[in-house]
Write a protein that holds these residues in place. Structure first.
Motif, short mmCIF file in Angstrom:
data_model
loop_
_atom_site.label_atom_id
_atom_site.label_comp_id
_atom_site.label_asym_id
_atom_site.label_seq_id
_atom_site.Cartn_x
_atom_site.Cartn_y
_atom_site.Cartn_z
N ASP A 224 -34.50 35.47 -4.82
CA ASP A 224 -33.00 36.05 -4.02
C ASP A 224 -32.67 37.51 -3.61
OD1 ASP A 224 -31.16 33.78 -5.51
OD2 ASP A 224 -31.54 34.94 -7.64
N LEU A 225 -31.43 37.98 -3.52
CA LEU A 225 -31.27 39.39 -2.97
C LEU A 225 -31.30 40.36 -4.06
CD1 LEU A 225 -28.76 39.50 0.49
CD2 LEU A 225 -31.44 39.79 -0.02
N PRO A 226 -31.69 41.33 -4.62
CA PRO A 226 -31.51 42.01 -5.34
C PRO A 226 -30.51 43.11 -6.44
CG PRO A 226 -33.66 42.84 -4.83
CD PRO A 226 -33.01 41.13 -3.66
N LYS A 227 -29.71 42.77 -7.25
CA LYS A 227 -28.58 43.34 -7.32
C LYS A 227 -28.71 44.63 -6.75
CE LYS A 227 -25.14 44.20 -10.22
NZ LYS A 227 -24.11 45.11 -8.98
N ASN B 139 -37.22 33.50 6.23
CA ASN B 139 -38.26 33.89 4.74
C ASN B 139 -37.31 32.46 4.31
OD1 ASN B 139 -39.74 36.19 4.92
ND2 ASN B 139 -37.47 36.89 5.67
N TYR B 140 -37.84 32.62 3.37
CA TYR B 140 -37.52 30.74 1.88
C TYR B 140 -36.63 31.82 0.93
CZ TYR B 140 -40.88 29.53 5.29
OH TYR B 140 -41.75 28.72 5.94
N LEU B 141 -35.61 32.61 1.40
CA LEU B 141 -34.52 33.51 0.30
C LEU B 141 -33.83 32.17 -0.34
CD1 LEU B 141 -34.26 36.33 1.95
CD2 LEU B 141 -36.14 35.94 0.06
N SER B 142 -33.64 32.22 -1.63
CA SER B 142 -32.05 31.03 -2.52
C SER B 142 -31.15 31.58 -3.07
CB SER B 142 -33.72 30.80 -3.13
OG SER B 142 -34.00 31.43 -3.73
N GLY B 143 -30.30 31.47 -3.40
CA GLY B 143 -29.36 31.60 -4.06
C GLY B 143 -28.01 31.39 -3.25
#
Length: 102
Positions: free
Chosen positions: A64-67, A83-87
């Motif tokens: 995930d992208l960090p808060k 990329n393989y980002l999720s959430g």
């Protein structure tokens, strides 16, 4: 203000993005695109409040992208494709009022 840029794109870099990059408080541009970086996005990059361009495209980043990235309110470009980002897309991105490229 002196323009502070770091272009490390297309350099065959591997491994994780060093959290210590979060200490480069004057950094305005960080380009790490098209390398072999992996792992998750370090929350420490959220300390780079002067950052205007963050280019991380075409790596092997996950998660995930960090808060903490909520603090990147000066971003104009945030490149994360390939990329393989999720959430979910975080709602804090709406606070990045200068953003014109995602």
């Amino acid at each position: 203000m002196i323009s502070c840029r770091s272009n490390l794109g297309q350099n065959l870099l591997t491994g994780k993005i060093p959290p210590s990059l979060g200490r480069l408080s004057s950094l305005q541009t960080l380009s790490l695109l098209e390398n072999g970086l992996n792992g998750t996005l370090p929350p420490e990059l959220g300390k780079l409040s002067n950052l205007q361009k963050l280019r991380l495209q075409s790596n092997n980043l996950r998660g995930d992208l960090p808060k903490d990235y909520e603090n990147l309110k000066n971003l104009t470009i945030f490149g994360i494709a390939g990329n393989y980002l999720s959430g979910r897309i975080p709602t804090f991105i709406a606070k990045w009022v200068n953003l014109y490229a995602l």
